[in-house]
Write an enzyme that holds these catalytic residues in place. Structure first.
Site: not given
Ligand code: GLY
Length: 368
Positions: A124, A146, A188, A229, A239, A243, A247, A250, A254, A268
């Site tokens: 956990r 993430k 990025e 960031k 998010e 946040r 993206n 993206h 994606h 990517h």
């Molecule tokens: N890669 C986008 C984020 O970490 O929110």
């Protein structure tokens, strides 16, 4: 040797530092030692990274009396999958990794995401340290918590928010990246300027082409990206709003990655770069920003020798409607409604669900 820069991510009980500098891998033992309850760590990496960076890491750990066991997984996006997650978690249990221990993720975004997720669900939740070895992982995926794996239905659809306890971004290891991999990560970096910092974008227009050769400039670019960031993640860790701006590019990116089978037809970061160009084109066509903005984005990607148009992706792409259907798997979709990160200008991004299908189709058609 440059002095390492520290960006703090102030998330209360989950706060941590991101250290950015040349030679951090060789100092990893000393950097990590204060976090350890006992002098042993489990390291997970991939075969390509292991060949280049595992020996110096293990030597650095041993120099501080820290024992290390290592799991080497195959390199590539296919590793972000249920079988390798199971393999990783079972191996960590076999190593008797306890809750007070630390797992080290040595690699790019695939290893960081997979190992972070394994750490999130092991007993956990155990702590982990990110040692990102690609530009993309240093400026994006290693920071912000993430973690996850891919589903056959789409990228990153299974995962958890689990913050690392430390990130060591050794910018010297980026010397070993191919020019293509370096530039993919640069997609990025440019994204940060485009989404929220016009001055940084101007700095990149002036210095971007020299980041590969000049470590001092590279450190500045990585540190600035990470600081941006960290600030966004601190305000919106899970998010719920802001946040999502990270993206930018993206939704298109994606879909293009899915359309090219997550293969080396499109990396990517290349998908993100093309996606940023498309997002600015879309914004201009919707009358949200002046035409000068997409022209500047395109010019900068060209200056960097990066792909900027759909026509630069090798091989056949699905037709526009099928590409738009692929965008429907995006995590920003709400009530089946596509949501895009659009812009009012360079550095002024916002989220919108008011994009009309025919404008979207025109953008895709003209980018071919
Ligand atoms: N890669 C986008 C984020 O970490 O929110």
């Amino acid at each position: 040797m440059t002095e390492a820069v520290t960006v703090h991510v102030p998330l209360g009980a989950r706060a941590y530092d991101v250290r950015i500098g040349a030679g951090l891998l060789e100092r990893a033992g000393a950097e990590i030692a204060p976090l350890l309850a006992r002098p042993r760590v489990a390291v997970v990496t991939d075969a390509s990274v292991a060949d280049l960076h595992l020996a110096p890491l293990q030597a650095a750990l041993a120099a501080e009396g820290i024992a290390s066991e290592v799991l080497v997984l195959p390199a590539g996006e296919g590793t972000k999958s249920w079988p390798h997650l199971q393999n990783c978690v079972e191996w960590l249990l076999e190593q008797q990794v306890e809750r007070r221990d630390i797992v080290l993720a040595l690699g790019g975004g695939v290893i960081g995401d997979l190992v972070g997720f394994a750490a999130a669900i092991l007993r956990r939740g155990v702590r982990f340290v990110q040692l990102p070895t690609t530009l993309l992982a240093q400026v994006d995926s290693s920071v912000g918590g993430k973690t996850g794996i891919n589903s056959t239905r789409g990228k990153n659809l299974i995962g958890a928010f689990h913050q690392p306890s430390l990130v060591l971004a050794d910018i010297a290891v980026l010397d070993t990246l191919s020019p293509r991999d370096f530039l993919a990560g640069y997609g990025e970096v440019a994204k940060y300027g485009l989404l929220g910092d016009a001055e940084f974008f101007g700095w990149l227009e002036a210095h971007g082409p020299r980041l590969r050769e000049d470590r001092r400039l590279r450190q500045q670019a990585v540190a600035h990206s990470v600081a941006m960031k960290a600030a966004i993640v601190t305000r919106d860790e899970t998010e719920q709003g802001e946040r999502a701006l990270l993206n930018l590019g993206h939704t298109f990116g994606h879909a293009l990655e899915a359309a090219t089978g997550y293969s080396d037809r499109l990396l990517h970061g290349e998908g993100v770069a093309i996606g940023c160009a498309l997002a600015f084109d879309l914004s201009a066509r919707m009358g949200l920003c002046p035409q000068e903005a997409p022209s500047r984005v395109l010019a900068h990607l060209r200056q960097m020798n990066m792909p900027a148009r759909l026509s630069e992706i090798p091989g056949q792409l699905p037709d526009d409607r099928d590409l738009i259907a692929l965008m429907g798997q995006d995590k920003k979709v709400v009530d089946g409604q596509l949501r895009f990160v659009l812009a009012r200008g360079i550095g002024e991004a916002f989220v919108s669900d008011a994009v009309e299908q025919d404008v979207l189709e025109a953008v895709l058609r003209d980018a071919r």
